[in-house]
Design a protein around this motif. Sequence first.
Motif, short mmCIF file in Angstrom:
data_model
loop_
_atom_site.label_atom_id
_atom_site.label_comp_id
_atom_site.label_asym_id
_atom_site.label_seq_id
_atom_site.Cartn_x
_atom_site.Cartn_y
_atom_site.Cartn_z
N ASP A 22 12.09 -7.11 48.46
CA ASP A 22 12.21 -6.35 47.06
C ASP A 22 13.48 -5.64 47.75
O ASP A 22 14.91 -5.71 46.65
N LEU B 14 -3.70 -2.99 36.75
CA LEU B 14 -1.94 -3.50 36.16
C LEU B 14 -2.44 -4.84 36.01
O LEU B 14 -1.73 -5.16 35.08
N GLY B 15 -3.25 -5.02 36.46
CA GLY B 15 -2.20 -6.90 36.46
C GLY B 15 -1.08 -7.83 36.70
O GLY B 15 -0.95 -8.45 36.99
N SER B 16 -0.62 -7.15 37.82
CA SER B 16 1.00 -7.26 38.07
C SER B 16 0.48 -7.77 39.78
O SER B 16 -0.22 -6.90 40.86
N ARG B 17 1.65 -9.25 40.08
CA ARG B 17 1.61 -9.85 41.33
C ARG B 17 2.37 -8.73 42.19
O ARG B 17 1.97 -9.06 43.28
N ASN B 18 3.17 -8.12 41.86
CA ASN B 18 4.97 -8.13 42.68
C ASN B 18 4.23 -6.27 42.33
O ASN B 18 4.14 -5.48 41.37
N SER C 129 7.05 -3.78 41.23
CA SER C 129 7.47 -2.84 40.04
C SER C 129 6.54 -2.51 39.13
O SER C 129 6.16 -1.54 38.83
N LEU D 42 7.13 1.28 37.84
CA LEU D 42 8.20 1.26 36.64
C LEU D 42 6.70 1.72 36.08
O LEU D 42 6.49 1.11 35.04
N GLU D 43 5.13 1.73 36.13
CA GLU D 43 4.15 2.15 35.73
C GLU D 43 3.70 3.42 36.52
O GLU D 43 3.44 4.79 36.39
N ILE E 218 6.84 6.33 36.90
CA ILE E 218 7.98 5.90 35.81
C ILE E 218 8.82 7.17 35.60
O ILE E 218 10.64 6.92 35.08
N THR F 154 11.64 6.64 38.35
CA THR F 154 12.44 5.88 38.04
C THR F 154 13.30 6.10 36.87
O THR F 154 14.85 5.73 36.72
N GLN G 288 7.57 -9.09 37.83
CA GLN G 288 5.72 -8.53 37.55
C GLN G 288 5.10 -9.19 38.71
O GLN G 288 4.06 -9.44 38.86
N PRO H 7 9.87 -10.65 44.14
CA PRO H 7 10.79 -9.91 43.85
C PRO H 7 11.88 -10.35 43.73
O PRO H 7 12.23 -11.43 42.50
N ALA I 260 -3.06 -6.87 32.61
CA ALA I 260 -2.35 -7.97 32.34
C ALA I 260 -2.81 -9.41 32.81
O ALA I 260 -3.57 -9.14 33.83
#
Lengths: 176, 152
Positions: free
Chosen positions: A51, A131-135, A138, A142-143, A146, A149, B35, B38, B103
Amino acid sequence: MIEIELSFLLTFMILGAMLAIFLSDLLSSVIALGTVGLGLSLAFLLLQAPDIAATQLVVEILCLIILVRATIQKDLPDKKPFKDYFSAFTAIIFLIVFLSVAYQVLKLLPGFGSAMMKVSGSYIKEAFDKLGSRNIISSIILEFRILDTLCEATILFTAVIGSIAVLREVGKIRKK
Amino acid sequence: MNNPRRGMTLIVKTVARLTTGLILLFAVYSIINEQMRPGGGFPGGIIFALALILLLLSFGKAGVLEKLPEEINRFVEGAIAIISSALILLAGSYFLFNLIYPANPHRPFSLGIVPFCNFAIAINVGLGLFTVFSAMVLFKSKINDLKDKDKN
């Protein structure tokens, strides 16, 4: 193994930075500065942070274009013979003090590859479930962080406004 | 090629015309899929700005900035206002509160206010850095125009 590759990359970056300082041509200096950013991007990629590597690469290209645009008609090569021995002496003394203090401080830090995971450990554990975010990056920037950011975006906005205020010379000419 | 207002040669113009759409598409991909892989708002916004800078460099100032209508500027300002107000409205209980937990990890736009924040960051970064570049180009040309007027 990764230490050897990293030290090779860091040596490359330090050589590029020294070249950028000591070159007399401004355009060549800008391009030598570009190799520093490229080496930093490769180092991020080696440390498994794609990233930040992508961000660094893209920012490097943009900064190179802007710097070339800024320096392409302002080439002021000045090469003075080195005479100031007092400043060189103080610089060497300051370098010795700085290196000794940095050695004392760096002994206190945790070793390479075994960082303290007080806060980031809980982020890594909870990021996917909550959160359930794969990355995960982020979800952190962003959470969890935040407001951080938001302040970064504000800093960038302020920098853009400041650069416009510095670059605008039309008002000065019209006053004449 | 000597005249900076006319842009570069035909080869550069053709290549820039063909590739700018793909670069903008990649920027949008990088912003939307923040999300899942990358990338994200920051590099996506800078790629967006780089595509605009490619257009500006290849077609010259007269080709791009004088054809840019006033409506685009108003649209961008309106979009920034809408997104910032949406950020404030989406805060249900306190500022920047995320509404959706958890999510769906396999779909974009399922992470609450995160895609909106990402889009806002992309607009901020991309248009801000493009503004720096175009300011460096435009203010210099205005200064040259004023000098020409003084000579005449």
